[in-house]
Write a protein that holds these residues in place. Structure first.
Motif, PDB file in Angstrom:
ATOM      1  N   LEU A   2     -14.271  51.499 -46.658  1.00  0.00           N
ATOM      2  CA  LEU A   2     -15.033  50.723 -45.653  1.00  0.00           C
ATOM      3  C   LEU A   2     -15.413  49.728 -46.797  1.00  0.00           C
ATOM      4  O   LEU A   2     -16.562  49.974 -47.730  1.00  0.00           O
ATOM      5  N   ALA A   3     -14.971  48.067 -46.966  1.00  0.00           N
ATOM      6  CA  ALA A   3     -16.055  47.022 -47.310  1.00  0.00           C
ATOM      7  C   ALA A   3     -16.172  46.130 -46.346  1.00  0.00           C
ATOM      8  O   ALA A   3     -15.724  45.737 -44.644  1.00  0.00           O
ATOM      9  N   SER A   4     -17.741  45.375 -46.335  1.00  0.00           N
ATOM     10  CA  SER A   4     -18.525  44.595 -45.303  1.00  0.00           C
ATOM     11  C   SER A   4     -19.488  43.542 -46.205  1.00  0.00           C
ATOM     12  O   SER A   4     -19.408  43.647 -47.376  1.00  0.00           O
ATOM     13  N   TYR A   7     -21.720  46.124 -47.212  1.00  0.00           N
ATOM     14  CA  TYR A   7     -21.532  47.959 -47.996  1.00  0.00           C
ATOM     15  C   TYR A   7     -20.625  47.669 -48.566  1.00  0.00           C
ATOM     16  O   TYR A   7     -19.770  47.695 -47.929  1.00  0.00           O
ATOM     17  N   ASP A   8     -20.376  48.320 -49.439  1.00  0.00           N
ATOM     18  CA  ASP A   8     -18.996  49.019 -50.102  1.00  0.00           C
ATOM     19  C   ASP A   8     -19.144  50.857 -50.116  1.00  0.00           C
ATOM     20  O   ASP A   8     -19.702  51.221 -50.887  1.00  0.00           O
ATOM     21  N   VAL A   9     -17.921  51.287 -49.519  1.00  0.00           N
ATOM     22  CA  VAL A   9     -18.362  52.455 -48.696  1.00  0.00           C
ATOM     23  C   VAL A   9     -17.149  53.114 -49.024  1.00  0.00           C
ATOM     24  O   VAL A   9     -15.818  52.451 -48.487  1.00  0.00           O
ATOM     25  N   ALA A  33     -24.248  44.410 -36.878  1.00  0.00           N
ATOM     26  CA  ALA A  33     -25.338  44.532 -36.641  1.00  0.00           C
ATOM     27  C   ALA A  33     -25.654  45.350 -37.768  1.00  0.00           C
ATOM     28  O   ALA A  33     -26.690  45.620 -38.381  1.00  0.00           O
ATOM     29  N   SER A  34     -25.296  44.647 -38.672  1.00  0.00           N
ATOM     30  CA  SER A  34     -25.573  44.820 -40.470  1.00  0.00           C
ATOM     31  C   SER A  34     -26.021  46.508 -40.465  1.00  0.00           C
ATOM     32  O   SER A  34     -27.143  46.510 -41.330  1.00  0.00           O
ATOM     33  N   ALA A  35     -24.752  46.892 -40.688  1.00  0.00           N
ATOM     34  CA  ALA A  35     -25.701  49.168 -39.812  1.00  0.00           C
ATOM     35  C   ALA A  35     -24.260  49.356 -39.342  1.00  0.00           C
ATOM     36  O   ALA A  35     -22.966  48.677 -39.850  1.00  0.00           O
ATOM     37  N   GLY A  36     -24.691  50.978 -40.389  1.00  0.00           N
ATOM     38  CA  GLY A  36     -23.241  51.717 -40.506  1.00  0.00           C
ATOM     39  C   GLY A  36     -23.102  53.062 -40.507  1.00  0.00           C
ATOM     40  O   GLY A  36     -25.034  53.230 -41.094  1.00  0.00           O
ATOM     41  N   TYR A  37     -22.775  53.943 -40.910  1.00  0.00           N
ATOM     42  CA  TYR A  37     -22.837  55.283 -41.189  1.00  0.00           C
ATOM     43  C   TYR A  37     -22.071  55.819 -41.734  1.00  0.00           C
ATOM     44  O   TYR A  37     -20.744  55.650 -42.045  1.00  0.00           O
ATOM     45  N   VAL A  38     -22.308  57.269 -42.673  1.00  0.00           N
ATOM     46  CA  VAL A  38     -21.454  58.208 -43.900  1.00  0.00           C
ATOM     47  C   VAL A  38     -22.003  59.597 -42.840  1.00  0.00           C
ATOM     48  O   VAL A  38     -23.583  59.787 -42.581  1.00  0.00           O
ATOM     49  N   VAL A  39     -20.979  60.637 -42.354  1.00  0.00           N
ATOM     50  CA  VAL A  39     -21.499  61.733 -42.221  1.00  0.00           C
ATOM     51  C   VAL A  39     -19.482  62.974 -42.782  1.00  0.00           C
ATOM     52  O   VAL A  39     -19.324  62.447 -43.244  1.00  0.00           O
ATOM     53  N   ALA A 227     -16.531  50.989 -55.493  1.00  0.00           N
ATOM     54  CA  ALA A 227     -17.189  52.490 -54.742  1.00  0.00           C
ATOM     55  C   ALA A 227     -15.743  53.510 -54.855  1.00  0.00           C
ATOM     56  O   ALA A 227     -15.847  54.531 -54.913  1.00  0.00           O
ATOM     57  N   ARG A 228     -15.025  52.757 -54.593  1.00  0.00           N
ATOM     58  CA  ARG A 228     -13.919  53.577 -54.273  1.00  0.00           C
ATOM     59  C   ARG A 228     -13.288  54.156 -55.754  1.00  0.00           C
ATOM     60  O   ARG A 228     -12.738  55.467 -55.842  1.00  0.00           O
TER      61      ARG A 228
END
Length: 259
Positions: A2-4, A7-9, A33-39, A227-228
């Motif tokens: 995920l890229a934004s 963040y680079d996730v 929202a310049s926000a995100g999550y990882v779980v 990140a990848r």
């Protein structure tokens, strides 16, 4: 991946040497929202049950966080309250499923909430959350297993490092999502403030078939990569060990914008 703008996730999921996959992982970034999550969730309970437990935890987390972050004007206080609420809802879902189907199942939970350059987290169990900063790796969440107590005996001189690593109780959890009382929850009120050169690495305990010095060494070499590529480097290092006991592997790598 995920890229934004923020963040680079990257996420990786691998069975390791196990026959079934009992880990689960998810992430989402909300650019508005310049926000995100990882779980990440590491299920337990044997064939099918562990997989179901981890998916129930992921589903409960994502349903709540998507609703909060996807709203027209997310409120920070509500977002922070959502961390323990998501854990409670996951705990209820796992417990209800176990009661209905008369099976014993459980799961860890490691979830982070990213608000611009700040990170909040909640963890239950032994899934590690690492910060790589200034060429040093630090686990910043609590380890809810017997490992810390066993490692303390090494520091006291009553156990050798080899005995500690092979201790039969090392992976015994002291807190877990099973539907009953959750004995320990790591959910600090104070945020971790990221800087542009930081890296976050989240994993199930399958990542810890690499030692902390091994992870740190790999990150020192590859910190400037996407990140990848970093996540794949960690996975390939695990595979190169060819450990017959290699557990399921879930890895997430998060880079703030500008790295």
């Amino acid at each position: 991946m995920l890229a934004s703008p923020a963040y680079d996730v990257a996420l990786i999921l691998d069975k390791g040497q196990r026959d079934t996959q009992e880990d689960a992982i998810s992430a989402r970034v909300f650019d508005s929202a310049s926000a995100g999550y990882v779980v990440i969730a590491d299920g337990m309970g044997g064939h099918d049950a562990g997989e179901i437990a981890s998916e129930l935890v992921i589903s409960a987390w994502c349903d709540l966080m998507d609703a909060q972050l996807g709203g027209p004007e997310p409120v920070e206080g509500d977002l922070l309250d959502a961390l323990p609420i998501a854990a409670m809802q996951a705990n209820t879902a796992v417990g209800d499923h176990g009661d209905e189907h008369r099976v014993k199942l459980g799961s860890t939970l490691l979830g982070i909430l990213m608000l611009e350059q700040r990170v909040f987290w909640i963890s239950i169990g032994d899934s590690p959350l690492y910060l790589f900063r200034d060429d040093r790796l630090t686990q910043i969440n609590e380890d809810h297993s017997m490992a810390p107590a066993i490692d303390a005996k090494v520091a006291e001189g009553t156990l050798s490092s080899e005995e500690a690593r092979a201790h039969p109780d090392r992976n015994q959890l002291t807190s877990v999502i099973m539907g009953g009382e959750i004995r320990q929850v790591d959910c600090p009120e104070k945020a971790l403030n990221l800087v542009a050169s930081d890296l976050l690495v989240l994993g199930s305990d399958g990542l810890q078939f690499l030692s902390d010095p091994e992870i740190e060494g790999l990150l020192r070499v590859h910190a400037q990569s996407p990140a990848r590529d970093i996540a794949d480097t960690l996975l390939q290092a695990l595979k190169s060990k060819n450990d017959p006991g290699q557990d399921n592997i879930a890895i997430a790598v998060v880079k703030p914008a500008g790295t």
